[in-house]
Design a protein around this motif. Structure first.
Motif: not given
Length: 398
Positions: A262-268
């Motif tokens: 989980v990185g920016l793709g999930t919480f941006q």
């Protein structure tokens, strides 16, 4: 389709600030063909159907939030001298007296050698390309900013943990995506992650208005977490305990594990007005041969595939797109944005937490359960005072 169509009002007191004492003690809102039923998560094994395949994301959160200080700007034509030379230059430029406090959230490793990461920084406007960063009470970890991304994210290069710091060429271009995938760690990288474990902080999301505690290292982690790499927990999995998993096995429910870090793709956040204009950052994923075989066998036998969490959904659906509808053993980077109108190929039911208004995660849930049904369920959850977000309650959408 407007992003504002996915807005709902949430009283601040419904945002869970702490995990429950009992992981499995959370409430569960069952959404089935538009019907709503208030339940408890402990009932989840009994809500599954005989023959279901439940797929988990086994990623492991690491303490990706670093607090440190700035140390000035590296020369415009840096050398690649020794760590001793770097330390001398640091003293000459006045470190640490001139240093400002900073916060760095590591979001994705883009290269292993040299050790480069994509990250978010605060204060964002003050940290430019060429800036030197120091972390830990004894400056155990050192880095330099070598690039800037489209939305203000930075690319930084860390010094080898045992060697001091070799100054990078700070004229390098802005961020690019790596296709390196997931691989075993070299000794040097193990040393780096050892330092991160020592000085890093649990990357709690910003809506949790407190600092992280020792307890978060256990509770902001699923009990089945294996593969290190996430900077946010796959929160639907936080409810599971050994007891719940045991009851699923007793009922003959088959399970499989995939990995998506989980990185920016999930919480941006979504910054566009129209849903279709938004683009997701890529996140590393991996599907083992064993998991692929289980998933394909369930599909051949017309058994239902139940995803635990939106990250599992995106992993499976993206992988199917890459292989003409099949799930096979593979490693890559997924950037699939799922919103209403998407035709699901693999997943038929979803266990998920409640997500932020106008977020890509809420849009994915609406795609699977129907926008009208899901938004009505959210309204019901607010009225019934469910606990929201990472440490909150969950819903099963069928």
């Amino acid at each position: 389709m407007l992003v504002s169509d996915f807005h709902y009002e949430l009283p601040e007191e419904l945002i869970a600030q702490e995990p429950l004492a009992d992981r499995a003690g959370s409430r569960l809102l069952h959404v089935e063909s538009g019907a709503l039923e208030d339940r408890r998560f402990r009932e989840f094994p009994e809500l599954l159907r005989s023959g279901d395949l439940v797929v988990f994301n086994n990623t492991r959160v690491f303490p990706a939030r670093l607090y440190g200080r700035r140390g000035g700007v590296i020369d415009s034509h840096p050398s690649t001298g020794s760590g001793q030379a770097f330390s001398q230059r640091t003293r000459e430029m006045g470190h640490p007296a001139s240093a400002g406090r900073i916060e760095v959230l590591l979001t994705r490793q883009v290269l292993q050698e040299p050790n480069e990461w994509e990250c978010l920084v605060r204060p964002g406007r003050k940290i430019g390309v060429g800036e030197r960063l120091f972390f830990g009470e004894q400056d155990e970890l050192q880095a330099a900013v070598i690039g800037r991304g489209e939305f203000g994210e930075r690319r930084i290069r860390f010094a080898p943990a045992e060697d001091g710091f070799a100054l990078p060429d700070c004229r390098e271009p802005a961020l690019s995506l790596s296709k390196e995938g997931l691989s075993s760690l070299e000794p040097r990288e193990r040393d780096f992650f050892g330092l991160i474990e020592k000085i890093g902080h649990v990357p709690l999301p910003p809506y949790i208005s407190r600092g992280d505690s020792a307890g978060d290292r256990e509770r902001y982690q699923t009990v089945y977490a294996r593969e290190r790499g996430s900077v946010a927990a796959p929160t639907a999995g936080l409810h599971f305990t050994a007891e719940i998993l045991g009851r699923m096995r007793e009922r003959g429910i088959e399970t499989a594990e995939v990995t998506l870090h989980v990185g920016l793709g999930t919480f941006q956040p979504v910054r566009t007005e129209r849903v279709e204009e938004h683009r997701l950052h890529a996140e590393a994923y991996s599907i083992s041969a064993e998991a692929a075989e289980k998933i394909e066998r369930a599909r051949r036998e017309s058994r239902r595939i139940v995803a635990v969490g939106t990250t599992t959904v995106r992993t499976l659906e993206y992988a199917a797109q890459q292989r003409a509808g099949e799930i096979k053993e593979e490693t890559g980077e997924a950037n699939l944005f799922i919103y209403p109108g998407y035709k699901f190929q693999v997943v038929q039911a979803l266990l998920t937490n409640f997500h932020l208004p106008q977020s890509t995660l809420l849009m994915l849930v609406c795609a699977l359960g129907g926008k009208e049904n899901v938004m009505r369920a959210y309204g019901h959850a607010v009225r019934e005072r469910y606990r929201f977000y990472s440490y909150g309650d969950c819903m099963l959408v069928e």
